[in-house]
Every structure is written in structure tokens, then in C-alpha cells.
Scaffold this motif. Structure first.
Motif, PDB file in Angstrom:
ATOM      1  N   GLY A 105      36.496  30.113  46.789  1.00 39.82           N
ATOM      2  CA  GLY A 105      36.038  31.143  47.720  1.00 39.82           C
ATOM      3  C   GLY A 105      37.120  31.554  48.694  1.00 39.82           C
ATOM      4  O   GLY A 105      38.197  30.947  48.767  1.00 39.82           O
ATOM      5  N   TYR A 106      36.818  32.572  49.463  1.00 38.70           N
ATOM      6  CA  TYR A 106      37.802  33.173  50.366  1.00 38.70           C
ATOM      7  C   TYR A 106      37.944  32.396  51.668  1.00 38.70           C
ATOM      8  O   TYR A 106      36.970  31.943  52.260  1.00 38.70           O
ATOM      9  CB  TYR A 106      37.425  34.616  50.688  1.00 38.70           C
ATOM     10  CG  TYR A 106      38.318  35.226  51.746  1.00 38.70           C
ATOM     11  CD1 TYR A 106      39.614  35.637  51.421  1.00 38.70           C
ATOM     12  CD2 TYR A 106      37.896  35.332  53.071  1.00 38.70           C
ATOM     13  CE1 TYR A 106      40.455  36.157  52.391  1.00 38.70           C
ATOM     14  CE2 TYR A 106      38.729  35.862  54.044  1.00 38.70           C
ATOM     15  CZ  TYR A 106      40.014  36.269  53.703  1.00 38.70           C
ATOM     16  OH  TYR A 106      40.852  36.770  54.660  1.00 38.70           O
ATOM     17  N   SER A 107      39.187  32.271  52.113  1.00 36.46           N
ATOM     18  CA  SER A 107      39.524  31.741  53.430  1.00 36.46           C
ATOM     19  C   SER A 107      40.708  32.531  53.954  1.00 36.46           C
ATOM     20  O   SER A 107      41.564  32.958  53.168  1.00 36.46           O
ATOM     21  CB  SER A 107      39.896  30.262  53.334  1.00 36.46           C
ATOM     22  OG  SER A 107      40.524  29.810  54.531  1.00 36.46           O
ATOM     23  N   PRO A 108      40.795  32.753  55.268  1.00 34.62           N
ATOM     24  CA  PRO A 108      41.976  33.431  55.804  1.00 34.62           C
ATOM     25  C   PRO A 108      43.284  32.719  55.433  1.00 34.62           C
ATOM     26  O   PRO A 108      44.313  33.361  55.270  1.00 34.62           O
ATOM     27  CB  PRO A 108      41.734  33.400  57.317  1.00 34.62           C
ATOM     28  CG  PRO A 108      40.244  33.370  57.447  1.00 34.62           C
ATOM     29  CD  PRO A 108      39.769  32.517  56.307  1.00 34.62           C
ATOM     30  N   THR A 157      33.050  37.230  43.519  1.00 37.30           N
ATOM     31  CA  THR A 157      32.782  38.576  44.044  1.00 37.30           C
ATOM     32  C   THR A 157      33.329  38.752  45.460  1.00 37.30           C
ATOM     33  O   THR A 157      33.808  39.831  45.819  1.00 37.30           O
ATOM     34  CB  THR A 157      31.277  38.878  44.025  1.00 37.30           C
ATOM     35  OG1 THR A 157      30.559  37.888  44.774  1.00 37.30           O
ATOM     36  CG2 THR A 157      30.746  38.895  42.592  1.00 37.30           C
ATOM     37  N   GLU A 158      33.303  37.692  46.265  1.00 33.98           N
ATOM     38  CA  GLU A 158      33.835  37.793  47.626  1.00 33.98           C
ATOM     39  C   GLU A 158      35.357  37.948  47.617  1.00 33.98           C
ATOM     40  O   GLU A 158      35.909  38.709  48.419  1.00 33.98           O
ATOM     41  CB  GLU A 158      33.415  36.553  48.434  1.00 33.98           C
ATOM     42  CG  GLU A 158      31.924  36.537  48.759  1.00 33.98           C
ATOM     43  CD  GLU A 158      31.403  35.168  49.152  1.00 33.98           C
ATOM     44  OE1 GLU A 158      30.179  35.025  49.336  1.00 33.98           O
ATOM     45  OE2 GLU A 158      32.215  34.221  49.276  1.00 33.98           O
ATOM     46  N   ILE A 159      36.022  37.249  46.719  1.00 37.85           N
ATOM     47  CA  ILE A 159      37.478  37.396  46.597  1.00 37.85           C
ATOM     48  C   ILE A 159      37.822  38.813  46.150  1.00 37.85           C
ATOM     49  O   ILE A 159      38.756  39.441  46.677  1.00 37.85           O
ATOM     50  CB  ILE A 159      38.038  36.355  45.614  1.00 37.85           C
ATOM     51  CG1 ILE A 159      37.926  34.957  46.206  1.00 37.85           C
ATOM     52  CG2 ILE A 159      39.499  36.661  45.260  1.00 37.85           C
ATOM     53  CD1 ILE A 159      38.212  33.838  45.226  1.00 37.85           C
ATOM     54  N   GLU A 217      42.321  42.969  52.475  1.00 37.01           N
ATOM     55  CA  GLU A 217      42.338  41.793  53.354  1.00 37.01           C
ATOM     56  C   GLU A 217      42.888  40.560  52.664  1.00 37.01           C
ATOM     57  O   GLU A 217      43.059  39.513  53.294  1.00 37.01           O
ATOM     58  CB  GLU A 217      40.923  41.512  53.867  1.00 37.01           C
ATOM     59  CG  GLU A 217      40.320  42.647  54.682  1.00 37.01           C
ATOM     60  CD  GLU A 217      38.886  42.375  55.079  1.00 37.01           C
ATOM     61  OE1 GLU A 217      38.586  41.223  55.415  1.00 37.01           O
ATOM     62  OE2 GLU A 217      38.064  43.313  55.044  1.00 37.01           O
ATOM     63  N   LEU A 218      43.186  40.657  51.383  1.00 33.70           N
ATOM     64  CA  LEU A 218      43.712  39.521  50.627  1.00 33.70           C
ATOM     65  C   LEU A 218      44.787  40.005  49.670  1.00 33.70           C
ATOM     66  O   LEU A 218      44.572  40.967  48.920  1.00 33.70           O
ATOM     67  CB  LEU A 218      42.591  38.829  49.844  1.00 33.70           C
ATOM     68  CG  LEU A 218      43.019  37.726  48.862  1.00 33.70           C
ATOM     69  CD1 LEU A 218      43.682  36.567  49.608  1.00 33.70           C
ATOM     70  CD2 LEU A 218      41.820  37.235  48.058  1.00 33.70           C
ATOM     71  N   LYS A 219      45.934  39.337  49.718  1.00 34.02           N
ATOM     72  CA  LYS A 219      47.026  39.619  48.787  1.00 34.02           C
ATOM     73  C   LYS A 219      47.521  38.295  48.215  1.00 34.02           C
ATOM     74  O   LYS A 219      47.222  37.220  48.741  1.00 34.02           O
ATOM     75  CB  LYS A 219      48.173  40.338  49.511  1.00 34.02           C
ATOM     76  CG  LYS A 219      47.799  41.703  50.078  1.00 34.02           C
ATOM     77  CD  LYS A 219      48.974  42.329  50.804  1.00 34.02           C
ATOM     78  CE  LYS A 219      48.592  43.687  51.391  1.00 34.02           C
ATOM     79  NZ  LYS A 219      49.722  44.307  52.137  1.00 34.02           N
TER      80      LYS A 219
END
Length: 313
Positions: free
Chosen positions: A167-170, A283-285, A293-295
């Protein structure tokens, strides 16, 4: 309450710390910041750039509980420099536990790993099975568990053995299966799967961080708990990703035969309920990537980043 979160600038820390602050807790984060610090400023947050090995510099005054996340994370990174791994992931844990006891701290939550079991043939891996760690990372986790359990008469010791987190994290990690395969599809339109039939346990990053909150709420829940709620094959993960992002799946041979299913019934029996699945992570990624917001950043790959910046050859 006031918590010390070691490794709070890591993958899980960047999701856990805001949750602690939203509850009204004060949080002191101790981290080397090798991979950056993306925690937004908050009046209840203090980030200390330091090394958990420097035990004399760790200030425990006013601390009510410790959430110990810091370690040299995953097998390849742990094998880069075994001495560093043992110092950070085992010796520092022993020193921190001893200092916590001497300061009268009654809460100690430890992030171990489901990898301490090693290769298992049993269809369900429970907490009662023998540990057979096969890497420096696994071994330091096992040793740290045993050290911490020796302090059970002095403090509430709560040990979590997470499955592979997704999952996504900063402070993203793109070297774990779900995140890596999703990013491959997004950037290359191609997913490379090694083997594919191996079954691995997974847990969403929101759920694992909620496990720590659950333990805070239940100091009576002590001991060791598996945390993994979705046992899924690598190929099934690839197919799940391809369902949301059109991508070719290429299957190659693998020399990694590990295949096991974690059983987390003991944790579920305490009243914890997971909220998300692997598909939510995918899906969140995708959403974060499409929103810009994500690279695919170099510091989101632990091994390569450590080789380049922490332990240059």
C-alpha cells in the motif's frame, strides 16, 4: 500519552505517526532519516535525527510507551553488512529495552517479522511453530523477540510479526511485491514474475498500523501475534494488478521456493478486524501515481539506496 517511535520516518512510520497524532498523542520520532523525512509538521510531533545504537543520546523522559520499528529492513539489506544489521536490529533493541525498564516505561510494542519462521511446509503458519530464520534480518528479529520477552515481568511487551506490507506511504517502498508489481505495470506496461506459484501472506499498510493502535488500546494483549490477512500467490498479485492496469505478465524461473500461509487467528481473537485488502493497495497506488503524488524514486528502493548512500562500496 507520549510515544517514542523508533524508525518513525520509515515506510510504516509515515502512516502510523499521523494516526497517533490524530488521536491526540505526543510523538517523538527517532530515525536516521536515511530515506528522507516526509512527515508534515505538527505541534505534537518532534523528529530527532539520530541512531538507535546511540543509547545514551535517547531521551526517555516523559515517554509512556515505545513503538520500536527501527531495523535494517528485509533480507538483502540485512545481508549487506551483517555487523550493522546486528547492531541496529538486535543489540540496540536489547539496550533500548533495558533503558526503558530502568525508566519505568510500561509499554513496549515491537515490530518483528513473519519471516522469522523461515521456510515452512505447514499449510498454516501459527505463532506456535518453531522459528528457523535463514537470514541476518530474520535472526536479529528472533533474538530481539526473545530479549524483549525476558522483560515481560516489568512491562507490557507486545510483539507483532507482520506479513509483507503493501500500500501507499509518503515514504514509499517499491521493493515489496504488491507495490513493485503495480509500479512495473504503471511505468513499463510489463510485469515480471519470478516463479509465481509461491504463496505469500500480505497485509495492507493501514491495517498493520491499525494493529499497533489496537495494541495501544489493549495493554492486556501481550505476547506474540502474526499479522497477515491475505495469502495470495505472486502470479495472482500480478493478475490482480493487470486487472486495473493493462500490462503484459512475463513469468521467469525462480530460485526462491518459499511458499507459506500465515494464520492470524490469535490476533483476530483479540478483537482486531482488518479493513483493507491487497486490491485496495493496488488501486490506491494507481490513484496516487495518476495524481502525480507518487513516482518511482530511487530512495523508495531500500537495497539500491543503501548501497549508494549508506554503505557505498
Amino acid at each position: 500519552m507520549k510515544f517514542l517511535v523508533t524508525g518513525g520516518c520509515g515506510y510504516k512510520g509515515h502512516v502510523l505517526v499521523p494516526k497517533l497524532l490524530n488521536r491526540g498523542y505526543e510523538v517523538v520520532v527517532l530515525d536516521t532519516v536515511w530515506f528522507g523525512n516526509f512527515l508534515p509538521p505538527h505541534p505534537g510531533l518532534k523528529v530527532v535525527q539520530g541512531d538507535v545504537r546511540d543509547i545514551d543520546a535517547i531521551n526517555l523522559d516523559g515517554i509512556d510507551g515505545i513503538i520500536h520499528l527501527s531495523s535494517i529492513a528485509n533480507d538483502p539489506c540485512g545481508d549487506l553488512n551483517p555487523q550493522l544489521t546486528w547492531e541496529v536490529s538486535a543489540l540496540a533493541t536489547m539496550q533500548l529495552a533495558d533503558k526503558a525498564r530502568r525508566h519505568g516505561i510500561k509499554r513496549f510494542i515491537y515490530a518483528s517479522s513473519g519471516s522469522v519462521y523461515g521456510v515452512k511446509e505447514e499449510p498454516q503458519v501459527t505463532e506456535d511453530l518453531e522459528l528457523k530464520p535463514i537470514s541476518e534480518y530474520n535472526k536479529t528479529k528472533m533474538v530481539s523477540e526473545r530479549v524483549l520477552l525476558s522483560y515481560s515481568d516489568d512491562m507490557s511487551v507486545q510483539i507483532v510479526r507482520p506479513a509483507t506490507v503493501c500500500g501507499y506511504s509518503p515514504r514509499m517502498r517499491l521493493d515489496v511485491s504488491v507495490n513493485m508489481l503495480t509500479m512495473q505495470a504503471l511505468t513499463n506496461g510489463r510485469i515480471t514474475v519470478f516463479g509465481g506459484k509461491q504463496t505469500r501472506p500480505n497485509i495492507h499498510i493501514d491495517d498493520i498500523t491499525d494493529v499497533y493502535l489496537h495494541l495501544i488500546d489493549h495493554p492486556e494483549v501481550t505476547g506474540i501475534y502474526n499479522a497477515g490477512f491475505e495469502n495470495i500467490s505472486i502470479l495472482d498479485i500480478a493478475n490482480l494488478v493487470a486487472k486495473h492496469i493493462p500490462a503484459d505478465i512475463v513469468v521467469s524461473e525462480s530460485n526462491d521456493p518459499r511458499s507459506y500461509r500465515v494464520n492470524s487467528d490469535r490476533l483476530l481473537a483479540t478483537g482486531f478486524k482488518p479493513r483493507k485488502r491487497v486490491e485496495d493497495a493496488v488501486t490506491e497506488i494507481i490513484q496516487k501515481f495518476k495524481a502525480g503524488e507518487l513516482k518511482d524514486e530511487p530512495h523508495f528502493h531500500n537495497l539500491k539506496w543503501m548501497q549508494k548512500t549508506v554503505l557505498p562500496q
